[in-house]
Design a protein around this motif. Structure first.
Motif, PDB file in Angstrom:
ATOM      1  N   ASN A 264       2.375   1.683  -5.506  1.00 23.99           N
ATOM      2  CA  ASN A 264       1.728   0.376  -4.372  1.00 23.99           C
ATOM      3  C   ASN A 264       1.216  -0.826  -4.372  1.00 23.99           C
ATOM      4  OD1 ASN A 264       2.349   2.772  -2.997  1.00 23.99           O
ATOM      5  ND2 ASN A 264       0.571   3.120  -2.147  1.00 23.99           N
ATOM      6  N   LEU A 265       1.686  -1.217  -5.445  1.00 26.19           N
ATOM      7  CA  LEU A 265       1.448  -3.151  -5.495  1.00 26.19           C
ATOM      8  C   LEU A 265       3.261  -3.633  -4.526  1.00 26.19           C
ATOM      9  CD1 LEU A 265       1.262  -3.009  -9.633  1.00 26.19           C
ATOM     10  CD2 LEU A 265      -0.809  -3.805  -7.595  1.00 26.19           C
ATOM     11  N   PHE A 266       2.540  -4.749  -4.020  1.00 24.54           N
ATOM     12  CA  PHE A 266       3.084  -5.718  -3.144  1.00 24.54           C
ATOM     13  C   PHE A 266       4.541  -5.936  -4.202  1.00 24.54           C
ATOM     14  CE2 PHE A 266      -0.785  -5.529  -1.305  1.00 24.54           C
ATOM     15  CZ  PHE A 266      -0.497  -4.745  -0.595  1.00 24.54           C
ATOM     16  N   PRO A 267       5.518  -5.523  -4.080  1.00 29.11           N
ATOM     17  CA  PRO A 267       6.785  -6.053  -5.368  1.00 29.11           C
ATOM     18  C   PRO A 267       7.061  -7.493  -4.871  1.00 29.11           C
ATOM     19  CG  PRO A 267       7.813  -4.862  -2.924  1.00 29.11           C
ATOM     20  CD  PRO A 267       6.244  -4.814  -3.439  1.00 29.11           C
ATOM     21  N   HIS A 268       7.111  -7.846  -3.753  1.00 30.61           N
ATOM     22  CA  HIS A 268       7.293  -9.202  -3.299  1.00 30.61           C
ATOM     23  C   HIS A 268       6.426 -10.471  -3.874  1.00 30.61           C
ATOM     24  CE1 HIS A 268       5.033  -8.722  -0.784  1.00 30.61           C
ATOM     25  NE2 HIS A 268       4.776  -9.388   0.171  1.00 30.61           N
ATOM     26  N   LEU A 269       4.993 -10.598  -4.658  1.00 26.13           N
ATOM     27  CA  LEU A 269       3.849 -11.041  -4.925  1.00 26.13           C
ATOM     28  C   LEU A 269       3.580 -11.074  -6.115  1.00 26.13           C
ATOM     29  CD1 LEU A 269       1.550 -10.348  -1.712  1.00 26.13           C
ATOM     30  CD2 LEU A 269       3.011 -11.911  -1.646  1.00 26.13           C
TER      31      LEU A 269
ATOM     32  N   LEU B 282      -4.850 -10.902  -2.679  1.00 29.61           N
ATOM     33  CA  LEU B 282      -4.060 -11.510  -1.142  1.00 29.61           C
ATOM     34  C   LEU B 282      -5.447 -10.963  -0.064  1.00 29.61           C
ATOM     35  CD1 LEU B 282      -1.776 -11.856   0.646  1.00 29.61           C
ATOM     36  CD2 LEU B 282      -1.749  -9.435   0.748  1.00 29.61           C
TER      37      LEU B 282
END
Lengths: 216, 264, 224, 242
Positions: free
Chosen positions: D89-94, D102
């Protein structure tokens, strides 16, 4: 009666096509604004707001655009509001497109995996922070292609505004057909102009979809 | 296109207009004078009463009549192109002050709007190509007749036509005429002056009068209860008839003087 | 507001409305069946190798999807007679609806077909199924199942689009509305009632599709 | 005083009784492995500890805070409880750095510069200092999971929950992630892991909890419990896994 050359026909159609473009832009801007609001309501999780948006979508997706136009046009007048064909067409198209855009955008937001929500919550982010920093940036990317695709439906939807007397491409077509009686030529040209407006949007939508899919 | 542009400007300021809404009780004639603009519904698909020039602006007898009324009232004129089907809703909902749209009178309409005195002659009939053997309503059996929905000829024809006549009702006159010209219907019911105009077109299959349905002169329509406005319109029509102004228009558009009985 | 609603005035026209509903329903059913059938064929042509046929179908799909329905309708009804193809209003309307739905369903079904994993095809071929058998038995059913909701929505959109047919004198539901309106001038009441009827038709149609779904995909019944 | 205390917790999904009265006390610095067959309620229990899932009855207290299913409470809890997921669940856009910075910026309200220092620290701890400007999609599964751990550590939690964090990884990548956990354990971090890695549970873990049918079926010192299962269910489970 005046005589129309092919150039006269095309010239008049092109002039009228401007109004198709302007009406499309207004409808898109209006639809996007209302749609954004509705999407926020839809994903807020508040029962009342969610129910309201569901009803709204059901109503505007479940009835013909033509009827919506008639009702807005004649209905608002009966309530004592003076409504021009412009306003009626813009309002009806706004209502219509906001319902579809809400549906599209909600789908995009829901396409973001649950894990993203859970991870963000575990990190202590609030609902709005999650929306703002995690969900929307990702959903926006997913939403571009179908939104551009839907704009084709809006452009085509403006053709129905001709029926309440708004002079845009289609209405100009019927007027010219009546004046020249060359339906094959006139409606052929009308169709061609719509195609020239819509096809680039369709292609752009498909290209964007492919590009963004690869990027993911 | 200017009128569309104006509506565009109007659209911008519409929210304000919406709130002030319409005071239904005000005197419409004062209202017109106050705003300096007469808004008139005219046909754009019904030559010679109203059609479009090569710049798509309405032209015709009705348009000129509207211009004459506006000029006499000393106000500007705004034309709203309408169809037979939607002109009465336009008036009912006060989108226009007057309907000058080759409109005939009948009891149903008189219940919802008011009529002026007649300002133009009109005979409704059934028309078709020279080889169509029709001489009376009874001969329509088995034939397809195109008519514009909601027009007087529609209402009359619906009463006269035999059971097995097929009446095809179209949304507006241009569609009706197109349907005849493209051969989608064998006959059309419309006005004599309109038929004469269509007959000028090359591929009209020799449009000939078959029989007359009704003598139905044209009247100006006003919103029910606008008595002052109606009185003024009547005055102006009489003045136009006596001064020869309307005759002049008739010569221009119908190639004939107005019939004597109209002037009585 | 100086207006009293007179919904009662519509009662004398209930027959006309009923006939309008019937026409709209018939148009919707025929269009759905023919449109989806043609769409399946179109998708089969599109999904195959790049041939003349698949390209022709592609052009057809783009032309239809990028022009308004009403313009197609006018072109068919008024334009085609000038080159000698004369259709009645009903035929022209139905034709316009069918070619419209066929174009959209071609795209929708094609997307479904492309979503079927290659492994399924390979498995079918290794089992000795022919190309046609593979398509109709292995590829099509799960593809249809996958795009069923999209197809349902499209069929409903086309049904609602039939309202425009009144413009060329097809006597469907909107025609009834316009007809009544031209007789008693109660525009708001008429359009209100007819709009509600359309809404009911749309809901009914959605339910109907669900019912068909239940019988068409028995493998899903166990799950629900 | 224990760090996590779970009192008679029940959980129903409709008529499905998933947790049937769980009692647990976990002290600071403990490494606890929760094992059991799928469907035994281990993940649900873990998610009740940080409020991702609302329990139906009973009570959970973490770091003297009552855990309730409520946005504001979860926000508060996030400073004490970190969680790492099976699917990263890493944030793909960051970028990796943005992923880590964050929450410190938004929740702990740290300025950018301080958050950056923390990000560099935690990344160094998981051995990925040079990946700070990469996007998650550019990393291997093992690296992504290590970043996820680093992201949790950046909030400076007192206890780290790990939900089958090696299950989605290719076998050759499991080791690097377990190594990070081992280091954390050695530093005294409290860990609660749902895991199938029996060797890790035995060698690194202090305590093992075997769950079966929504109950704590067996628990105790990890080496003892795994070597001498007292119930047929546990011995069957161990045989199946090993």
């Amino acid at each position: 009666m005046s005589v129309f050359s092919d150039w006269d026909i095309l010239r008049n159609l092109l002039l009228a096509a401007r109004w198709t473009v302007v009406l499309s832009l207004i409808a898109f801007a209006g639809g996007a604004t209302v749609g954004l609001l509705l999407t926020m309501m839809q994903v807020s999780g508040r029962t009342l707001l969610v129910r309201f948006t569901r009803l709204y979508i059901e109503l505007f997706q479940g009835t013909p655009l033509l009827m919506q136009l008639f009702l807005v046009f004649f209905g608002l007048s009966l309530m004592g509001l003076e409504v021009s064909a412009w306003f009626a067409a813009a309002l009806a198209l706004t209502l219509f497109s906001s319902a579809y855009l809400t549906e599209i955008w909600r789908g995009c937001i829901e396409s973001i995996p649950r894990g993203q929500w859970e991870a963000s919550r575990c990190l202590g982010l609030s609902y709005f922070e999650i929306m703002r920093h995690i969900i929307l940036p990702q959903a926006l990317k997913v939403a571009i292609a179908p939104t551009v695709g839907f704009s084709v439906q809006i452009v085509k939807g403006t053709a129905l505004a001709s029926i309440i007397g708004f002079v845009e491409l289609t209405k100009a077509g019927t007027m010219l057909n009546n004046a020249t009686f060359e339906p094959f030529k006139v409606f052929g040209m009308v169709a061609l102009l719509y195609f020239l407006l819509c096809y680039p949007l369709s292609v752009a939508s498909r290209k964007l979809e492919r590009k963004l899919n690869v990027a993911r | 296109m200017m009128s569309v542009f104006k509506s565009c400007l109007k659209f911008v300021g519409l929210i304000g207009l919406c709130i002030t809404a319409l005071s239904a009780n005000a005197n419409q004639l004062d209202e017109i004078t106050k705003r300096g603009m007469l808004v008139v519904a005219v046909p754009q698909d019904f030559p010679p009463f109203g059609s479009v020039g090569s710049d798509l602006q309405p032209v015709g007898y009705d348009v000129d009549t509207a211009a004459y009324l506006a000029e006499s009232l000393g106000v500007k004129l705004e034309l709203v192109p309408v169809t037979s089907a939607n002109r009465i809703p336009y008036l009912q909902t006060r989108k226009v002050d007057l309907v000058i749209s080759s409109m005939g009178k009948n009891p149903e309409r008189e219940r919802v709007i008011d009529f002026s005195r007649a300002y133009a002659p009109f005979f409704l009939g059934v028309f078709g190509s020279s080889d169509a053997a029709v001489a009376s309503a009874a001969d329509l059996a088995g034939k397809t007749v195109g008519v514009t929905r909601g027009s007087v000829e529609d209402l009359e024809l619906s009463k006269l036509a035999p059971e097995d006549a097929v009446i095809r009702r179209f949304e507006d006159n241009s569609t009706t005429i197109s349907a005849y010209l493209s051969g989608q219907v064998e006959l059309i019911a419309t006005g004599n002056l309109v038929a004469a105009k269509i007959a000028e077109k090359g591929n009209s299959r020799g449009l000939k009068s078959k029989f007359i349905i009704k003598n139905s002169p044209c009247y100006v329509g006003t919103h029910k209860g606008d008595t002052e406005l109606l009185t003024k319109v009547n005055e102006l029509i009489v003045a136009g008839l006596t001064s020869g102004k309307l005759d002049e228009l008739s010569m221009k558009w119908f190639n004939a003087e107005l019939p004597a009985e109209l002037k009585l | 507001m100086d207006y009293t609603f007179q919904f009662g005035e519509l009662l004398p026209y209930s027959d006309l409305i009923a006939r309008g509903v019937l026409s709209t329903v018939i148009l919707a059913i025929v269009t759905t069946v023919l449109g989806c059938l043609l769409g399946t064929l179109g998708a089969a042509a599109r999904a195959g190798k790049q041939t003349f046929l698949s390209r022709a179908v592609g052009v057809y799909v783009e032309l239809i999807r990028n022009t308004p329905f009403i313009v197609q309708l006018f072109f068919i009804f008024f334009g085609l007679p000038t080159i000698g193809i004369k259709l009645t209003a009903g035929e022209a309307g139905l034709l316009a609806m069918v070619i419209n739905l066929a174009a959209y369903s071609t795209e929708i079904i094609r997307a479904g077909i492309e979503s079927i994993p290659k492994g399924q095809l390979e498995a079918a071929r290794t089992l000795g199924l022919s190309r046609t058998q593979t398509f109709t038995r292995v590829v099509l059913p799960p593809a249809l199942e996958k795009i069923y909701p999209a197809l349902t929505s499209q069929c409903i959109i086309v049904m609602l689009g039939s309202a425009v047919l009144s413009q060329i004198s097809v006597e469907e539901l909107t025609f009834a509305a316009n007809f009544i309106q031209s007789r008693n001038f109660l525009s708001f009441e008429v359009y209100m009632v007819i709009t509600v009827i359309y809404l009911l038709l749309a809901i009914l149609m959605r339910q109907g599709f669900k019912l068909i779904h239940y019988f068409m995909f028995p493998n899903l019944r166990a799950r629900s | 005083m224990s760090l996590v205390s779970i009192n008679n917790v029940h959980k129903y999904y409709g008529s499905n009784h998933v947790l049937k009265g769980i009692n647990l006390e976990i002290g600071a610095g403990e490494v606890v492995s929760i094992i059991g067959r799928s469907g035994s309620g281990k993940s649900t229990l873990l998610r009740c500890i940080n409020g991702l899932e609302a329990y139906s009855e009973g009570g959970v207290v973490v770091d003297q805070m009552e855990v309730v299913y409520d946005d504001r409470q979860i926000r508060k809890l996030s400073k004490s409880v970190g969680m790492v997921f099976q699917s990263f669940n890493l944030f793909p856009h960051l970028t990796v750095g943005q992923n880590i910075m964050l929450a410190p910026k938004l929740v702990r309200k740290l300025p950018e510069s301080e958050a950056k220092v923390i990000a560099q620290e935690v990344l160094a701890k998981v051995g990925l200092a040079e990946k700070i400007d990469s996007y998650p999609a550019e990393l291997s599964g093992g690296q992504q999971q290590r970043v996820a751990i680093a992201r949790s550590l950046a909030m400076n939690p007192k206890v780290l929950l790990c939900d089958e964090i090696t299950s989605a990884l290719d076998p050759e990548l499991v080791g690097e992630v377990l190594k990070v956990l081992e280091d954390l354990a050695a530093e005294g971090m409290t860990l609660i892991l749902v895991t199938h890695e029996m060797n890790f549970a035995r060698d690194v873990g202090d305590r093992v909890i075997f769950m079966h049918q929504g109950l704590v079926w067996e628990e105790g010192d990890s080496k003892t419990v795994l070597a001498n299962p007292q119930t047929p269910e546990l011995s069957k489970f161990i045989n199946a896994v090993l």
